[in-house]
Design a protein around this motif. Sequence first.
Motif, PDB file in Angstrom:
ATOM      1  N   ARG A 193       0.504  -1.688  -0.277  1.00 50.15           N
ATOM      2  CA  ARG A 193      -0.649   0.114   0.250  1.00 50.15           C
ATOM      3  C   ARG A 193       0.664   1.226  -0.410  1.00 50.15           C
ATOM      4  NH1 ARG A 193      -4.838  -0.683   4.033  1.00 50.15           N
ATOM      5  NH2 ARG A 193      -5.474   1.156   2.402  1.00 50.15           N
ATOM      6  N   ALA A 224       2.385   3.867  -7.284  1.00 53.53           N
ATOM      7  CA  ALA A 224       1.451   3.298  -6.466  1.00 53.53           C
ATOM      8  C   ALA A 224       0.230   2.361  -6.980  1.00 53.53           C
ATOM      9  CB  ALA A 224       0.341   4.546  -5.774  1.00 53.53           C
ATOM     10  N   ASP A 228       0.003  -0.855  -5.655  1.00 45.04           N
ATOM     11  CA  ASP A 228      -0.878  -1.407  -4.937  1.00 45.04           C
ATOM     12  C   ASP A 228      -1.747  -2.424  -5.857  1.00 45.04           C
ATOM     13  OD1 ASP A 228      -3.381  -0.900  -3.457  1.00 45.04           O
ATOM     14  OD2 ASP A 228      -2.863   0.508  -2.575  1.00 45.04           O
ATOM     15  N   ASP A 229      -2.859  -2.975  -5.202  1.00 48.24           N
ATOM     16  CA  ASP A 229      -3.625  -4.185  -6.283  1.00 48.24           C
ATOM     17  C   ASP A 229      -4.383  -3.404  -6.749  1.00 48.24           C
ATOM     18  OD1 ASP A 229      -4.443  -3.923  -3.222  1.00 48.24           O
ATOM     19  OD2 ASP A 229      -5.144  -6.316  -3.383  1.00 48.24           O
ATOM     20  N   ASN A 230      -4.764  -2.393  -6.490  1.00 48.78           N
ATOM     21  CA  ASN A 230      -6.050  -1.230  -6.266  1.00 48.78           C
ATOM     22  C   ASN A 230      -5.877  -0.421  -6.891  1.00 48.78           C
ATOM     23  OD1 ASN A 230      -5.562  -0.020  -4.185  1.00 48.78           O
ATOM     24  ND2 ASN A 230      -7.454   0.084  -3.425  1.00 48.78           N
ATOM     25  N   THR A 232      -4.647   2.625  -5.795  1.00 44.44           N
ATOM     26  CA  THR A 232      -4.527   3.827  -5.700  1.00 44.44           C
ATOM     27  C   THR A 232      -3.902   4.360  -4.314  1.00 44.44           C
ATOM     28  OG1 THR A 232      -5.586   2.577  -3.392  1.00 44.44           O
ATOM     29  CG2 THR A 232      -7.288   2.972  -5.444  1.00 44.44           C
ATOM     30  N   ASP A 234      -3.066   6.663  -0.905  1.00 43.36           N
ATOM     31  CA  ASP A 234      -3.445   7.371  -0.022  1.00 43.36           C
ATOM     32  C   ASP A 234      -2.591   8.850   0.088  1.00 43.36           C
ATOM     33  OD1 ASP A 234      -5.655   5.128   0.278  1.00 43.36           O
ATOM     34  OD2 ASP A 234      -3.997   3.976   1.569  1.00 43.36           O
ATOM     35  N   SER A 247      -8.393   9.423  -1.263  1.00 40.10           N
ATOM     36  CA  SER A 247      -7.248   8.735  -2.271  1.00 40.10           C
ATOM     37  C   SER A 247      -7.658   8.993  -3.541  1.00 40.10           C
ATOM     38  CB  SER A 247      -7.181   7.138  -1.986  1.00 40.10           C
ATOM     39  OG  SER A 247      -7.279   6.826  -0.177  1.00 40.10           O
ATOM     40  N   TYR A 286      -3.185   2.081   9.004  1.00 39.37           N
ATOM     41  CA  TYR A 286      -2.830   0.659   8.668  1.00 39.37           C
ATOM     42  C   TYR A 286      -2.660  -0.303   9.156  1.00 39.37           C
ATOM     43  CZ  TYR A 286      -2.212   3.451   4.197  1.00 39.37           C
ATOM     44  OH  TYR A 286      -1.995   4.444   3.717  1.00 39.37           O
ATOM     45  N   GLU A 290      -7.280  -0.251   8.850  1.00 36.96           N
ATOM     46  CA  GLU A 290      -7.569  -1.336   8.105  1.00 36.96           C
ATOM     47  C   GLU A 290      -6.169  -2.163   8.222  1.00 36.96           C
ATOM     48  OE1 GLU A 290      -6.887   0.961   4.250  1.00 36.96           O
ATOM     49  OE2 GLU A 290      -8.018   2.610   4.968  1.00 36.96           O
ATOM     50  N   SER A 292      -3.873  -4.789   8.001  1.00 39.62           N
ATOM     51  CA  SER A 292      -3.656  -6.527   6.696  1.00 39.62           C
ATOM     52  C   SER A 292      -2.088  -6.482   6.951  1.00 39.62           C
ATOM     53  CB  SER A 292      -4.024  -5.787   5.627  1.00 39.62           C
ATOM     54  OG  SER A 292      -2.910  -5.142   4.629  1.00 39.62           O
ATOM     55  N   VAL A 296       3.306  -1.821   3.694  1.00 37.97           N
ATOM     56  CA  VAL A 296       2.799   0.084   3.425  1.00 37.97           C
ATOM     57  C   VAL A 296       4.036   1.031   3.282  1.00 37.97           C
ATOM     58  CG1 VAL A 296       1.906   2.298   4.394  1.00 37.97           C
ATOM     59  CG2 VAL A 296       1.189  -0.044   4.944  1.00 37.97           C
TER      60      VAL A 296
END
Length: 389
Positions: A193, A224, A228-230, A232, A234, A247, A286, A290, A292, A296
């Motif tokens: 992330r 990013a 980052d898998d999506n 985005t 932050d 984001s 983080y 969230e 995970s 980061v």
Amino acid sequence: MSISIDAACFLLSDQNRCEQDEDFIFYGNPIARNGSVIHKELNTMDKEAILISFTNVPDHIMKIAFTVTIHEGEKLHHYMQDVNGLYLRLVNTDTGEELFRYEYGSDLTKETAIVVGELYRYNGEWKFNAIGSGFYGGLEALCNHHGLEIEQSISEVAAAAAVEEKVLTPIDLRKNIVQITLEKKNLIGVVARVGIVLDISGSMQSLYKKGVVQEVVERILAVACKFDDNGTLDVWVYDHLFSRLPSVTEEDFDQFVNKHIMNNDAIHKFGRNNEPPVMEDVIRKYTIEEDSGVPVFIIFINDGGVVKPTKKIIKESAIQPIFWQFVGIGYSDFEVLKELDTMEGRVVDNANFIHLSDMDSVSDEQLYDQLLNEFPSWIKSATTKRIIR
């Protein structure tokens, strides 16, 4: 395999730009308007030469950037990793004396162009700076980097920045550069992330108004997108207060700074700086909100004056899956941040500091290379210590 290499140079103003097409000296425009710079092909070991009469270089030319490109590199799938033996020599043509020799390119992979080095004026003298930075996108990428829009009539240059017959956008070009950097750093396959923390204290005001901060956001967004898998990024801003912003993605990065910061009355701006509160919010997001276990990568932009309690936050967060990459911009001494690499009392070294006095003069290649320099070693150490999983 035969690979065609072309040399060229850009005559740059004090804005680090090639202000007009005539100041781009290459095989299609071999002589500067007053004859002070000449591109010449040679039938020797030195295949091409740039001849410079320093006494005749116009006063407004502050820098001369030397480059090489692979002709139709992307189209023919020819890359710098396929080339060896590249060098640049500085020679006094009156005496034949070799003043400097620079061998470069051995660390490059799929780049198709290189800024080899620069001559620049300093205190009334000309100095040389060896660079060796690779570019993806060939001649067009170099022209864009130096402020020129390439003409369709210059060979097949448009194809040099095309993928599947589509010209790459600036964000696409930057993503390709990040990809190459990830390959160099053995970071392919790493998911992380990515966040950016932006100093918005009083001394940063001019950089926001000039669009420098917007450019920083766009450059970091490319990181990013690859990590980052999506895809985005932050975002936080802070002075003595802080705000966590929406984001940013490829779909909405345009005018992000103006929309979400400068024109947002809810954002406190241009006060004094105080880093710990915003760092605590980053950690909270983080590791609590969230959590995970995914690594980061935080890029922390600051122009000086970091408060000393920042070191305490860094030490305490060493057990968290967060790597702090501080970027100092401007000309402060950054006393606190310079101590990061020698700071004791941490399970792992979870922070790094780089100083970029002028962000505008740093190429994307140089920026990504420095940003990602210590992240791989932290990934390895944090994995060993089971900080990330």
